[in-house]
Design a protein around this motif. Structure first.
Motif, PDB file in Angstrom:
ATOM      1  N   TYR A 140      61.197 -13.413 -38.874  1.00  0.00           N
ATOM      2  CA  TYR A 140      59.825 -14.103 -38.247  1.00  0.00           C
ATOM      3  C   TYR A 140      59.012 -12.655 -37.902  1.00  0.00           C
ATOM      4  O   TYR A 140      59.489 -11.597 -37.135  1.00  0.00           O
ATOM      5  CB  TYR A 140      60.077 -14.872 -37.205  1.00  0.00           C
ATOM      6  CG  TYR A 140      60.476 -16.519 -37.392  1.00  0.00           C
ATOM      7  CD1 TYR A 140      61.863 -16.569 -37.813  1.00  0.00           C
ATOM      8  CD2 TYR A 140      59.462 -17.486 -37.680  1.00  0.00           C
ATOM      9  CE1 TYR A 140      62.193 -17.915 -38.166  1.00  0.00           C
ATOM     10  CE2 TYR A 140      59.823 -18.650 -38.067  1.00  0.00           C
ATOM     11  CZ  TYR A 140      61.090 -18.878 -38.129  1.00  0.00           C
ATOM     12  OH  TYR A 140      61.581 -20.255 -38.596  1.00  0.00           O
ATOM     13  N   GLN A 200      55.897 -12.045 -35.179  1.00  0.00           N
ATOM     14  CA  GLN A 200      55.379 -12.664 -34.132  1.00  0.00           C
ATOM     15  C   GLN A 200      54.024 -11.786 -33.551  1.00  0.00           C
ATOM     16  O   GLN A 200      54.087 -10.733 -32.893  1.00  0.00           O
ATOM     17  CB  GLN A 200      56.047 -13.030 -32.997  1.00  0.00           C
ATOM     18  CG  GLN A 200      55.376 -13.882 -31.697  1.00  0.00           C
ATOM     19  CD  GLN A 200      56.357 -14.242 -30.710  1.00  0.00           C
ATOM     20  OE1 GLN A 200      57.294 -13.672 -30.176  1.00  0.00           O
ATOM     21  NE2 GLN A 200      56.007 -15.200 -30.197  1.00  0.00           N
ATOM     22  N   GLN A 251      50.574 -15.349 -30.425  1.00  0.00           N
ATOM     23  CA  GLN A 251      50.906 -16.323 -31.547  1.00  0.00           C
ATOM     24  C   GLN A 251      52.197 -16.541 -31.464  1.00  0.00           C
ATOM     25  O   GLN A 251      53.243 -15.991 -31.022  1.00  0.00           O
ATOM     26  CB  GLN A 251      50.245 -15.843 -32.650  1.00  0.00           C
ATOM     27  CG  GLN A 251      48.993 -15.545 -32.949  1.00  0.00           C
ATOM     28  CD  GLN A 251      48.406 -15.090 -34.303  1.00  0.00           C
ATOM     29  OE1 GLN A 251      49.113 -15.224 -35.359  1.00  0.00           O
ATOM     30  NE2 GLN A 251      47.148 -14.238 -34.455  1.00  0.00           N
ATOM     31  N   GLY A 252      52.490 -17.751 -32.243  1.00  0.00           N
ATOM     32  CA  GLY A 252      53.753 -18.337 -32.432  1.00  0.00           C
ATOM     33  C   GLY A 252      54.497 -17.419 -33.584  1.00  0.00           C
ATOM     34  O   GLY A 252      53.812 -16.985 -34.549  1.00  0.00           O
ATOM     35  N   PRO A 253      55.848 -17.303 -33.736  1.00  0.00           N
ATOM     36  CA  PRO A 253      56.530 -16.700 -34.582  1.00  0.00           C
ATOM     37  C   PRO A 253      56.115 -17.423 -36.122  1.00  0.00           C
ATOM     38  O   PRO A 253      56.005 -18.755 -36.076  1.00  0.00           O
ATOM     39  CB  PRO A 253      57.927 -17.098 -34.337  1.00  0.00           C
ATOM     40  CG  PRO A 253      57.850 -17.313 -32.983  1.00  0.00           C
ATOM     41  CD  PRO A 253      56.671 -17.979 -32.529  1.00  0.00           C
ATOM     42  N   LEU A 291      57.307 -17.423 -40.190  1.00  0.00           N
ATOM     43  CA  LEU A 291      58.410 -17.125 -41.073  1.00  0.00           C
ATOM     44  C   LEU A 291      58.048 -16.040 -41.933  1.00  0.00           C
ATOM     45  O   LEU A 291      57.001 -16.516 -42.851  1.00  0.00           O
ATOM     46  CB  LEU A 291      59.151 -18.285 -41.722  1.00  0.00           C
ATOM     47  CG  LEU A 291      59.990 -17.949 -42.823  1.00  0.00           C
ATOM     48  CD1 LEU A 291      61.371 -17.406 -41.760  1.00  0.00           C
ATOM     49  CD2 LEU A 291      60.608 -19.310 -43.277  1.00  0.00           C
ATOM     50  N   LEU A 299      61.178 -10.710 -35.284  1.00  0.00           N
ATOM     51  CA  LEU A 299      62.193 -11.556 -34.623  1.00  0.00           C
ATOM     52  C   LEU A 299      63.211 -11.787 -35.835  1.00  0.00           C
ATOM     53  O   LEU A 299      62.954 -12.239 -36.979  1.00  0.00           O
ATOM     54  CB  LEU A 299      61.864 -12.690 -34.094  1.00  0.00           C
ATOM     55  CG  LEU A 299      61.080 -12.567 -32.819  1.00  0.00           C
ATOM     56  CD1 LEU A 299      60.242 -13.436 -32.400  1.00  0.00           C
ATOM     57  CD2 LEU A 299      61.798 -12.230 -31.543  1.00  0.00           C
TER      58      LEU A 299
END
Lengths: 114, 112
Positions: free
Chosen positions: A35, A37, A41-43, A45, A91
Motif C-alpha cells: 500500500y 500512504q 490520506q488513507g492507504p 493498494l 506499507l
C-alpha cells in the motif's frame, strides 16, 4: 508471532533515482499487499500477491513501479525513476486468508523524494 | 470499483465524551468492514471489524454499527481518553480477494 517486517524505515532520494523496499510477511501468510500512504490520506493498494502470483496491480504505476515475490514469501517493491509525488509511506501487509482474516501491517518505509 | 467516503475528517472531543465516525460506500457486494487506528508514525492497527451478517459489534469502549440498506457503517468510541487520539480509517473488503479499500481518515483529538 513475529509481525510483518519492512526495511528500510526511512529513505531519502533525489528525483529520477531508483529505490527498493523489502517486506517479509508473517510466516504462513500467503497473501501480501503493498500500500502507498500519502500524508493525510488513507492507504491505497498498489499490488496484491497470492503466493508468488499477482492478484491485483490495477493501481500500480507500471511505467515506474515494479514488485516481485519470487518464492512466495518476501517481496520487493521498486521505483525507477522516482518522482516528487512518490513521497509517501509504503506499507506492506499480509493476511492468512484473504477476505476472512484481517490484514496485518508492517511499520512501513517513509520515502522522501527531493 | 469500491468507493468509501469517511466523515468527519477531523474530530475534537473532551475526555469522557463519545466520538462517532461514519463511512458510506457504494458497492453493495462489500461484506467486510474493518476499522483501523493509526498513531503518529506508526502502522495501522485493526481495532474492530464487522461482517455483513451482523448489525452491531461491541468491544469494551468501541463499537461498530452497520446499515447495509443505507450502505453506511460507523465507529463509536465511548468514554474517550487522551490515548484514543489518533487517525482512524474505515475500510471496505470482501469484493476482491480480500483487498481493502480505505477511507480518507479521521483525525481524532481527545482533550484532557
Amino acid at each position: 508471532e513475529a509481525g510483518v517486517a519492512q526495511s528500510p524505515r526511512y529513505k531519502i532520494i533525489e528525483k529520477r533515482q531508483s529505490v527498493a523496499f523489502w517486506c517479509n510477511p508473517i510466516s504462513g501468510h500467503a497473501t501480501l499487499y503493498w500500500y502507498q500512504q500519502i500524508l493525510g490520506q488513507g492507504p491505497k493498494l498498489l499490488i496484491q500477491f497470492q503466493n508468488n502470483g499477482v492478484v491485483d496491480d490495477s493501481q500500480l504505476p507500471k511505467d515506474r513501479f515494479s514488485a516481485e515475490r519470487l518464492k512466495g514469501v518476501d517481496s520487493t517493491l521498486k521505483i525507477q525513476p522516482a518522482k516528487l509525488e512518490d513521497s509517501a509511506v509504503y506499507l506492506c501487509a499480509s493476511s492468512l486468508d484473504p477476505g476472512n482474516s484481517p490484514l496485518h501491517f508492517g511499520n512501513g518505509t517513509r520515502l522522501t523524494v527531493t | 470499483g469500491e468507493n468509501v467516503e469517511q466523515h468527519p475528517s477531523t474530530l475534537s472531543v473532551q475526555e469522557g465524551d463519545s466520538a462517532v465516525i461514519k463511512c458510506t460506500y457504494s458497492d453493495s457486494a462489500s461484506n467486510y468492514f474493518p476499522w483501523y487506528k493509526q498513531e503518529l508514525g506508526k502502522r495501522p492497527q485493526l481495532i474492530i471489524d464487522i461482517r455483513s451478517n451482523v448489525g452491531e459489534k461491541k468491544d469494551q469502549r468501541i463499537a461498530v454499527t452497520l446499515n447495509k440498506t443505507a450502505k453506511h457503517f460507523s465507529l463509536h468510541i465511548t468514554e474517550t481518553q487522551p490515548e484514543d487520539s489518533a487517525v482512524y480509517f474505515c475500510a471496505l473488503g470482501g469484493t476482491s480477494y480480500g483487498k481493502l479499500t480505505f477511507g480518507q481518515g479521521t483525525i481524532l483529538t481527545v482533550h484532557p
